[in-house]
Design a protein around this motif. Structure first.
Motif, mmCIF file in Angstrom:
data_model
loop_
_atom_site.group_PDB
_atom_site.id
_atom_site.type_symbol
_atom_site.label_atom_id
_atom_site.label_comp_id
_atom_site.label_asym_id
_atom_site.label_seq_id
_atom_site.Cartn_x
_atom_site.Cartn_y
_atom_site.Cartn_z
ATOM 1 N N ALA A 64 0.811 -1.226 0.000
ATOM 2 C CA ALA A 64 0.000 0.000 0.000
ATOM 3 C C ALA A 64 0.844 1.275 0.000
ATOM 4 C CB ALA A 64 -0.914 -0.016 1.217
ATOM 5 N N ARG A 65 2.152 1.137 -0.145
ATOM 6 C CA ARG A 65 3.005 2.334 -0.068
ATOM 7 C C ARG A 65 2.760 3.240 -1.271
ATOM 8 N NH1 ARG A 65 5.833 -0.974 -3.070
ATOM 9 N NH2 ARG A 65 7.443 -0.222 -4.469
ATOM 10 N N PRO A 66 2.949 4.545 -1.096
ATOM 11 C CA PRO A 66 2.821 5.469 -2.228
ATOM 12 C C PRO A 66 3.876 5.158 -3.291
ATOM 13 C CG PRO A 66 2.889 6.650 -0.128
ATOM 14 C CD PRO A 66 3.219 5.228 0.160
ATOM 15 N N ALA A 67 3.503 5.269 -4.527
ATOM 16 C CA ALA A 67 4.412 4.930 -5.629
ATOM 17 C C ALA A 67 5.668 5.798 -5.631
ATOM 18 C CB ALA A 67 3.682 5.053 -6.962
ATOM 19 N N ASP A 68 5.556 7.021 -5.142
ATOM 20 C CA ASP A 68 6.709 7.922 -5.179
ATOM 21 C C ASP A 68 7.590 7.828 -3.929
ATOM 22 O OD1 ASP A 68 4.821 9.012 -3.486
ATOM 23 O OD2 ASP A 68 5.166 11.081 -4.147
ATOM 24 N N GLN A 69 7.236 6.964 -2.991
ATOM 25 C CA GLN A 69 8.044 6.822 -1.777
ATOM 26 C C GLN A 69 9.244 5.921 -2.055
ATOM 27 O OE1 GLN A 69 6.241 4.858 1.615
ATOM 28 N NE2 GLN A 69 7.380 6.154 3.025
ATOM 29 N N SER A 70 10.424 6.375 -1.697
ATOM 30 C CA SER A 70 11.627 5.573 -1.908
ATOM 31 C C SER A 70 11.635 4.388 -0.952
ATOM 32 C CB SER A 70 12.882 6.420 -1.684
ATOM 33 O OG SER A 70 13.043 6.699 -0.309
ATOM 34 N N VAL A 71 12.371 3.368 -1.321
ATOM 35 C CA VAL A 71 12.506 2.188 -0.468
ATOM 36 C C VAL A 71 13.140 2.592 0.859
ATOM 37 C CG1 VAL A 71 13.635 -0.054 -0.217
ATOM 38 C CG2 VAL A 71 12.622 0.596 -2.411
ATOM 39 N N THR A 72 14.173 3.414 0.789
ATOM 40 C CA THR A 72 14.849 3.856 2.012
ATOM 41 C C THR A 72 13.893 4.630 2.905
ATOM 42 O OG1 THR A 72 16.947 3.969 0.831
ATOM 43 C CG2 THR A 72 16.808 5.170 2.914
ATOM 44 N N GLY A 73 13.104 5.517 2.315
ATOM 45 C CA GLY A 73 12.137 6.283 3.090
ATOM 46 C C GLY A 73 11.094 5.394 3.742
#
Length: 113
Positions: A64-73
């Protein structure tokens, strides 16, 4: 990536349980009263189960993570130090069990590759 390290525990737990139920393995390990059988069971149920449960929950959040969120974030937001410590501990436990079982099975002996 932490998410990859964590997610593999669900698969690892399933694999160990399947192998432990296999008749050839059960013959080597013996009944539950056998110390080796008890150790394998403890690692599977006590060591891997909490991490596998963590993996199941994180997979849903990851999906469910936002598509623009980095893996590290994402990892910084969802994997606090205690979760990372839990993963490191479970990895160490699996490594120790693997090493012990390979040694018992004669990893270095002829015909056992």
């Amino acid at each position: 990536m932490w998410i990859q390290r964590i997610v593999r525990f669900s698969h690892l737990q399933t694999t160990v349980l399947a192998l432990a139920a296999h008749p050839r393995f059960a013959a080597v390990v013996g009944p539950a009263s056998d110390p080796l059988g008890t150790a394998v069971g403890a690692v599977t149920h006590v060591g891997l189960a909490p991490t596998a449960d963590l993996a199941d929950g994180l997979e849903r959040i990851w999906a469910a993570r936002p598509a623009d969120q980095s893996v590290t974030g994402w990892e910084l937001a969802h994997l606090p130090r205690p979760a990372r410590d839990q993963v490191r501990g479970a990895e160490g436990l699996v490594l120790q069990l693997t090493t012990t079982l390979l040694d018992l099975l004669g990893r270095g002996s002829p015909g056992c590759q």
